[in-house]
Design a protein around this motif. Structure first.
Motif, PDB file in Angstrom:
ATOM      1  N   ARG A  21       0.859  -1.182   0.000  1.00 41.11           N
ATOM      2  CA  ARG A  21       0.000   0.000   0.000  1.00 41.11           C
ATOM      3  C   ARG A  21       0.895   1.231   0.000  1.00 41.11           C
ATOM      4  NH1 ARG A  21      -3.686   0.466   4.618  1.00 41.11           N
ATOM      5  NH2 ARG A  21      -1.831  -0.044   5.835  1.00 41.11           N
ATOM      6  N   TRP A  22       0.535   2.196  -0.831  1.00 39.46           N
ATOM      7  CA  TRP A  22       1.341   3.404  -0.992  1.00 39.46           C
ATOM      8  C   TRP A  22       0.466   4.633  -0.816  1.00 39.46           C
ATOM      9  CZ3 TRP A  22       6.634   3.663  -2.439  1.00 39.46           C
ATOM     10  CH2 TRP A  22       7.228   2.409  -2.626  1.00 39.46           C
ATOM     11  N   VAL A  23       1.057   5.687  -0.231  1.00 36.32           N
ATOM     12  CA  VAL A  23       0.410   6.998  -0.168  1.00 36.32           C
ATOM     13  C   VAL A  23       1.135   7.932  -1.116  1.00 36.32           C
ATOM     14  CG1 VAL A  23      -0.621   6.841   2.118  1.00 36.32           C
ATOM     15  CG2 VAL A  23       1.780   7.491   1.918  1.00 36.32           C
ATOM     16  N   MET A  24       0.355   8.779  -1.810  1.00 38.10           N
ATOM     17  CA  MET A  24       0.908   9.660  -2.841  1.00 38.10           C
ATOM     18  C   MET A  24       0.275  11.037  -2.753  1.00 38.10           C
ATOM     19  SD  MET A  24       1.061   7.092  -6.127  1.00 38.10           S
ATOM     20  CE  MET A  24       1.871   5.505  -5.972  1.00 38.10           C
ATOM     21  N   ASP A  25       1.122  12.056  -2.786  1.00 41.84           N
ATOM     22  CA  ASP A  25       0.694  13.456  -2.712  1.00 41.84           C
ATOM     23  C   ASP A  25       1.129  14.144  -3.997  1.00 41.84           C
ATOM     24  OD1 ASP A  25       0.139  16.096  -2.063  1.00 41.84           O
ATOM     25  OD2 ASP A  25       1.876  16.302  -0.721  1.00 41.84           O
ATOM     26  N   LEU A  26       0.161  14.416  -4.888  1.00 41.50           N
ATOM     27  CA  LEU A  26       0.446  15.046  -6.177  1.00 41.50           C
ATOM     28  C   LEU A  26       0.200  16.543  -6.065  1.00 41.50           C
ATOM     29  CD1 LEU A  26       1.194  14.732  -9.185  1.00 41.50           C
ATOM     30  CD2 LEU A  26      -1.242  14.408  -9.650  1.00 41.50           C
ATOM     31  N   SER A  30      -7.478   4.805  -4.386  1.00 40.00           N
ATOM     32  CA  SER A  30      -8.404   5.547  -3.537  1.00 40.00           C
ATOM     33  C   SER A  30      -8.016   7.018  -3.545  1.00 40.00           C
ATOM     34  CB  SER A  30      -8.367   4.999  -2.107  1.00 40.00           C
ATOM     35  OG  SER A  30      -9.203   5.767  -1.264  1.00 40.00           O
ATOM     36  N   LEU A  31      -8.960   7.875  -3.932  1.00 36.83           N
ATOM     37  CA  LEU A  31      -8.716   9.323  -3.972  1.00 36.83           C
ATOM     38  C   LEU A  31      -9.215   9.963  -2.681  1.00 36.83           C
ATOM     39  CD1 LEU A  31      -9.768  10.307  -7.606  1.00 36.83           C
ATOM     40  CD2 LEU A  31      -7.491  10.469  -6.621  1.00 36.83           C
ATOM     41  N   ALA A  32      -8.314  10.634  -1.980  1.00 33.20           N
ATOM     42  CA  ALA A  32      -8.700  11.335  -0.754  1.00 33.20           C
ATOM     43  C   ALA A  32      -9.450  12.615  -1.102  1.00 33.20           C
ATOM     44  CB  ALA A  32      -7.466  11.660   0.072  1.00 33.20           C
ATOM     45  N   ARG A  33     -10.451  12.930  -0.296  1.00 31.09           N
ATOM     46  CA  ARG A  33     -11.246  14.140  -0.509  1.00 31.09           C
ATOM     47  C   ARG A  33     -11.477  14.839   0.837  1.00 31.09           C
ATOM     48  NH1 ARG A  33     -13.260  10.456  -4.194  1.00 31.09           N
ATOM     49  NH2 ARG A  33     -13.417  11.212  -6.338  1.00 31.09           N
ATOM     50  N   THR A  34     -11.540  16.153   0.781  1.00 33.13           N
ATOM     51  CA  THR A  34     -11.802  16.930   1.996  1.00 33.13           C
ATOM     52  C   THR A  34     -13.207  16.639   2.511  1.00 33.13           C
ATOM     53  OG1 THR A  34     -10.345  18.687   1.202  1.00 33.13           O
ATOM     54  CG2 THR A  34     -11.888  19.255   2.953  1.00 33.13           C
ATOM     55  N   GLN A  35     -13.316  16.450   3.806  1.00 34.91           N
ATOM     56  CA  GLN A  35     -14.599  16.188   4.442  1.00 34.91           C
ATOM     57  C   GLN A  35     -14.912  17.261   5.478  1.00 34.91           C
ATOM     58  OE1 GLN A  35     -14.656  12.221   6.015  1.00 34.91           O
ATOM     59  NE2 GLN A  35     -14.194  11.267   4.046  1.00 34.91           N
ATOM     60  N   ARG A  36     -16.175  17.449   5.743  1.00 35.24           N
ATOM     61  CA  ARG A  36     -16.588  18.472   6.708  1.00 35.24           C
ATOM     62  C   ARG A  36     -16.065  18.171   8.107  1.00 35.24           C
ATOM     63  NH1 ARG A  36     -20.117  22.241   5.990  1.00 35.24           N
ATOM     64  NH2 ARG A  36     -20.949  21.192   4.154  1.00 35.24           N
ATOM     65  N   ARG A  37     -16.032  16.877   8.460  1.00 38.35           N
ATOM     66  CA  ARG A  37     -15.547  16.459   9.778  1.00 38.35           C
ATOM     67  C   ARG A  37     -14.617  15.281   9.609  1.00 38.35           C
ATOM     68  NH1 ARG A  37     -19.363  17.895  14.530  1.00 38.35           N
ATOM     69  NH2 ARG A  37     -17.728  16.793  15.642  1.00 38.35           N
ATOM     70  N   TRP A  38     -13.619  15.216  10.504  1.00 34.44           N
ATOM     71  CA  TRP A  38     -12.743  14.047  10.583  1.00 34.44           C
ATOM     72  C   TRP A  38     -12.420  13.837  12.056  1.00 34.44           C
ATOM     73  CZ3 TRP A  38     -11.228  10.543   7.002  1.00 34.44           C
ATOM     74  CH2 TRP A  38     -10.260   9.623   7.416  1.00 34.44           C
ATOM     75  N   GLY A  39     -13.106  12.886  12.662  1.00 38.09           N
ATOM     76  CA  GLY A  39     -12.956  12.735  14.096  1.00 38.09           C
ATOM     77  C   GLY A  39     -13.395  14.015  14.798  1.00 38.09           C
ATOM     78  N   GLU A  40     -12.519  14.557  15.636  1.00 33.75           N
ATOM     79  CA  GLU A  40     -12.823  15.805  16.338  1.00 33.75           C
ATOM     80  C   GLU A  40     -12.745  17.022  15.420  1.00 33.75           C
ATOM     81  OE1 GLU A  40      -9.796  15.922  19.274  1.00 33.75           O
ATOM     82  OE2 GLU A  40     -10.940  14.767  20.743  1.00 33.75           O
ATOM     83  N   GLN A  75      -3.558   8.340   7.763  1.00 34.09           N
ATOM     84  CA  GLN A  75      -4.717   8.248   8.646  1.00 34.09           C
ATOM     85  C   GLN A  75      -5.995   8.047   7.851  1.00 34.09           C
ATOM     86  OE1 GLN A  75      -4.988  10.876  12.061  1.00 34.09           O
ATOM     87  NE2 GLN A  75      -2.854  11.455  11.818  1.00 34.09           N
ATOM     88  N   TRP A  76      -6.075   8.728   6.705  1.00 33.32           N
ATOM     89  CA  TRP A  76      -7.215   8.502   5.794  1.00 33.32           C
ATOM     90  C   TRP A  76      -7.256   7.031   5.381  1.00 33.32           C
ATOM     91  CZ3 TRP A  76     -11.082  11.134   3.018  1.00 33.32           C
ATOM     92  CH2 TRP A  76     -11.566  10.468   1.880  1.00 33.32           C
ATOM     93  N   ALA A  77      -6.105   6.486   5.009  1.00 31.33           N
ATOM     94  CA  ALA A  77      -6.031   5.099   4.540  1.00 31.33           C
ATOM     95  C   ALA A  77      -6.452   4.119   5.627  1.00 31.33           C
ATOM     96  CB  ALA A  77      -4.618   4.779   4.063  1.00 31.33           C
ATOM     97  N   ALA A  78      -6.174   4.454   6.886  1.00 38.10           N
ATOM     98  CA  ALA A  78      -6.490   3.544   7.986  1.00 38.10           C
ATOM     99  C   ALA A  78      -7.999   3.413   8.192  1.00 38.10           C
ATOM    100  CB  ALA A  78      -5.846   4.034   9.271  1.00 38.10           C
ATOM    101  N   ILE A  79      -8.755   4.427   7.798  1.00 36.99           N
ATOM    102  CA  ILE A  79     -10.202   4.435   8.032  1.00 36.99           C
ATOM    103  C   ILE A  79     -10.988   4.205   6.755  1.00 36.99           C
ATOM    104  CG2 ILE A  79     -12.134   5.894   8.786  1.00 36.99           C
ATOM    105  CD1 ILE A  79     -10.270   7.138  10.813  1.00 36.99           C
ATOM    106  N   GLU A  80     -10.424   4.625   5.615  1.00 39.77           N
ATOM    107  CA  GLU A  80     -11.118   4.514   4.337  1.00 39.77           C
ATOM    108  C   GLU A  80     -11.450   3.067   4.029  1.00 39.77           C
ATOM    109  OE1 GLU A  80     -11.269   3.783  -0.016  1.00 39.77           O
ATOM    110  OE2 GLU A  80      -9.788   3.081   1.413  1.00 39.77           O
ATOM    111  N   LYS A  81     -12.645   2.845   3.497  1.00 45.23           N
ATOM    112  CA  LYS A  81     -13.076   1.503   3.108  1.00 45.23           C
ATOM    113  C   LYS A  81     -13.309   1.456   1.604  1.00 45.23           C
ATOM    114  CE  LYS A  81     -13.274   0.206   7.409  1.00 45.23           C
ATOM    115  NZ  LYS A  81     -12.248  -0.673   7.957  1.00 45.23           N
ATOM    116  N   PRO A  82     -13.037   0.315   0.968  1.00 49.89           N
ATOM    117  CA  PRO A  82     -13.292   0.194  -0.455  1.00 49.89           C
ATOM    118  C   PRO A  82     -14.759   0.451  -0.780  1.00 49.89           C
ATOM    119  CG  PRO A  82     -12.040  -1.682   0.356  1.00 49.89           C
ATOM    120  CD  PRO A  82     -12.482  -0.928   1.549  1.00 49.89           C
ATOM    121  N   ALA A  83     -14.978   1.058  -1.952  1.00 44.28           N
ATOM    122  CA  ALA A  83     -16.359   1.327  -2.365  1.00 44.28           C
ATOM    123  C   ALA A  83     -17.069   0.019  -2.726  1.00 44.28           C
ATOM    124  CB  ALA A  83     -16.352   2.268  -3.563  1.00 44.28           C
TER     125      ALA A  83
END
Length: 252
Positions: free
Chosen positions: A5-10, A79-89, A244-252
């Motif tokens: 598993r790899w994380v990538m920041d473009l 998996s494409l990360a997207r900004t969310q209104r809330r993330w935990g606290e 951290q996103w990857a740890a919680i994100e689930k496959p669609a």
């Protein structure tokens, strides 16, 4: 290894990639320049096979799609990360979270998580220095107060050079008052960035009643690091947030 598993920041200038270990921690990261680069050359430096690629992108649509095409040939899943209104606290201030760059969102996730573990209840100011200089303030209750965006020192130099060719786009060193043009350019552009950061720290303390912890990240952060001694240098902040996103994100 072929199944990783790899994380990538473009970003607008570089692609930063790192593997995730079995515990979900970010491994050694590398940065690949992509501006003006041949995509075939970029592809040659990507892992040949990946189980999952977690991607955060603020680059233009054409480059993002080109990278996705490269990854599709070697990844089981993207998996494409997207900004969310809330993330935990953490709660984002933007009325439309999609308008907040995902790199800023992920950097806030990582900075808030780190500060919560070391200095709970302390505000955080996250400063990213890439093509742009971004600032985001998080209060003691994990609420994103808002942010600021300005040109980075590098972009200032490039813009001046485009308008006035005799002003060099690089070179020089930071001094209080320069006696030659390259040093004056560095001192002015870096000084403008420092002034915005220091004003933001002061405004944050006035607004919140407490001095925030300053986290500094991004390819241009090295230039400011020695001049901001109170800053916590965190070059992998976006990748850490993506982990951290990857740890919680689930496959669609």
């Amino acid at each position: 290894m072929s199944r990783q598993r790899w994380v990538m920041d473009l970003g607008n200038t570089r692609l930063k990639i790192a593997p995730l270990d079995l515990d979900g921690r970010v491994g050694e990261a590398i940065a690949l320049e992509h501006r003006g680069a041949d995509l075939a050359a970029l592809a040659a430096r990507l892992p040949p096979r990946m189980e999952v690629a977690y991607l955060a992108s603020v680059a233009d649509e054409g480059l993002r799609v080109a990278l996705l095409d490269l990854l599709a040939a070697r990844c089981q899943r993207i998996s494409l990360a997207r900004t969310q209104r809330r993330w935990g606290e953490l709660r984002i201030a933007y009325a439309d979270p999609a308008r907040l760059g995902v790199d800023r969102f992920l950097a806030m996730i990582a900075a808030h998580d780190h500060a919560r573990g070391t200095h709970p209840g302390t505000p955080v100011l996250v400063c990213g220095v890439g093509t742009a200089l971004t600032l985001d303030l998080i209060d003691a209750e994990a609420r994103h107060v808002g942010g600021r965006i300005a040109p980075s020192p590098t972009l200032m130099r490039q813009a001046l050079n485009q308008q006035v060719a005799q002003l060099p786009p690089s070179g020089g060193r930071y001094v209080d008052f320069a006696v030659d043009t390259p040093d004056a350019l560095v001192s002015g552009c870096v000084g403008a960035a420092l002034g915005l950061i220091e004003r933001s720290l002061a405004d944050a303390q006035t607004r919140l009643g407490a001095a925030p912890i300053l986290y500094l990240h991004g390819g241009g952060g090295e230039e400011l690091r020695a001049l901001l001694r109170q800053a916590r240098w965190s070059p992998r902040l976006v990748l850490d947030g993506l982990a951290q996103w990857a740890a919680i994100e689930k496959p669609a």
